[in-house]
Design a protein around this motif. Sequence first.
Motif, short mmCIF file in Angstrom:
data_model
loop_
_atom_site.label_atom_id
_atom_site.label_comp_id
_atom_site.label_asym_id
_atom_site.label_seq_id
_atom_site.Cartn_x
_atom_site.Cartn_y
_atom_site.Cartn_z
N THR A 67 0.83 -1.19 0.00
CA THR A 67 0.00 0.00 0.00
C THR A 67 0.88 1.26 0.00
N LYS A 68 0.25 2.42 -0.09
CA LYS A 68 0.97 3.69 -0.13
C LYS A 68 1.87 3.88 1.10
N HIS A 69 1.35 3.53 2.25
CA HIS A 69 2.08 3.58 3.52
C HIS A 69 2.13 2.16 4.08
N HIS A 70 2.97 1.90 5.03
CA HIS A 70 3.02 0.56 5.62
C HIS A 70 1.74 0.21 6.37
N PHE A 71 0.92 1.20 6.67
CA PHE A 71 -0.33 0.98 7.41
C PHE A 71 -1.57 1.05 6.53
N GLY A 72 -1.43 1.31 5.23
CA GLY A 72 -2.57 1.41 4.33
C GLY A 72 -2.41 2.57 3.35
N PRO A 115 4.97 2.19 15.41
CA PRO A 115 5.94 1.56 14.50
C PRO A 115 5.24 0.83 13.36
N ASN A 116 6.04 0.42 12.37
CA ASN A 116 5.47 -0.40 11.30
C ASN A 116 5.43 -1.87 11.73
N GLY A 117 5.06 -2.75 10.82
CA GLY A 117 4.92 -4.17 11.13
C GLY A 117 6.22 -4.86 11.53
N PHE A 118 7.37 -4.27 11.22
CA PHE A 118 8.67 -4.82 11.62
C PHE A 118 9.15 -4.20 12.93
N GLY A 119 8.36 -3.28 13.50
CA GLY A 119 8.75 -2.62 14.73
C GLY A 119 9.67 -1.43 14.52
N LEU A 120 9.77 -0.94 13.27
CA LEU A 120 10.62 0.20 12.96
C LEU A 120 9.82 1.50 13.09
N TYR A 121 10.40 2.47 13.76
CA TYR A 121 9.74 3.75 13.97
C TYR A 121 10.19 4.77 12.93
N ASP A 122 9.35 5.74 12.68
CA ASP A 122 9.66 6.90 11.83
C ASP A 122 10.10 6.54 10.41
N ALA A 181 5.53 8.58 2.27
CA ALA A 181 4.98 7.28 1.86
C ALA A 181 6.12 6.35 1.48
N VAL A 182 5.80 5.13 1.10
CA VAL A 182 6.83 4.14 0.75
C VAL A 182 7.60 4.54 -0.50
N SER A 183 6.94 5.01 -1.54
CA SER A 183 7.61 5.18 -2.84
C SER A 183 8.34 6.50 -3.11
N PRO A 184 7.99 7.66 -2.54
CA PRO A 184 8.69 8.89 -2.91
C PRO A 184 10.19 8.85 -2.64
N ARG A 185 10.93 9.45 -3.55
CA ARG A 185 12.38 9.57 -3.44
C ARG A 185 12.77 11.01 -3.74
N THR A 186 13.84 11.45 -3.14
CA THR A 186 14.42 12.75 -3.47
C THR A 186 15.91 12.56 -3.62
N ARG A 187 16.54 13.49 -4.31
CA ARG A 187 17.99 13.42 -4.52
C ARG A 187 18.59 14.77 -4.14
N ASN A 188 19.69 14.72 -3.38
CA ASN A 188 20.38 15.95 -3.00
C ASN A 188 21.87 15.67 -2.87
N GLY A 189 22.64 16.73 -2.90
CA GLY A 189 24.07 16.61 -2.70
C GLY A 189 24.37 16.06 -1.32
N PRO A 190 25.49 15.36 -1.15
CA PRO A 190 25.80 14.72 0.13
C PRO A 190 26.04 15.70 1.28
N ALA A 191 26.24 16.97 1.00
CA ALA A 191 26.43 17.95 2.07
C ALA A 191 25.11 18.51 2.59
N THR A 192 23.99 18.17 1.96
CA THR A 192 22.68 18.67 2.39
C THR A 192 22.37 18.15 3.79
N ARG A 193 21.97 19.05 4.70
CA ARG A 193 21.72 18.64 6.07
C ARG A 193 20.30 18.92 6.53
N TYR A 194 19.65 19.87 5.99
CA TYR A 194 18.34 20.32 6.46
C TYR A 194 17.30 19.20 6.38
#
Length: 146
Positions: free
Chosen positions: A45-50, A78-85, A123-136
């Motif tokens: 699903t879109k999120h691990h919870f639906g 947490p999600n079904g594996f017990g992972l938070y955030d 959600a599960v699928s979105p991705r972003t790309r940034n330079g490795p120095a990005t911190r915000y």
Amino acid sequence: LKVTKRGGGDSKHIDEAEVKILSGSGYHVPTDAEWTWGCAAGAKTKHHFGDKDEDLPEYAWFVGNSDGQTHGVGEKRPNGFGLYDMHGNVWEWNEEMLSKAATGAPERVSRGGAWNASAGNCAVSPRTRNGPATRYSYGLRLARVP
């Protein structure tokens, strides 16, 4: 963790740190595929919870409920594996290093959304790309090698 430089008006932000993982080997920043598997926890699903964004506040800190800041890990469900955030709080860097097409500059893939992201980006699928120095609003999660 040894903090080497703090910043921000209240000096609570960590600008530089040395990280040493005890016991040496066996840990790494997850690949994009590992992060996806860990986030979804078997869901398709879109999120691990639906699929409903209305349920996101139970599981994630995002622009709709974060009060403009990060929060402590484990304050949401947490999600079904017990992972938070896995959704929200901070974008999580993945192992993949890509190159920006226009300049050839290095970029990393990050996943999961953040405290300042819309519900659709947490959600599960979105991705972003940034330079490795990005911190915000970025962080990382370690994966353990079996």
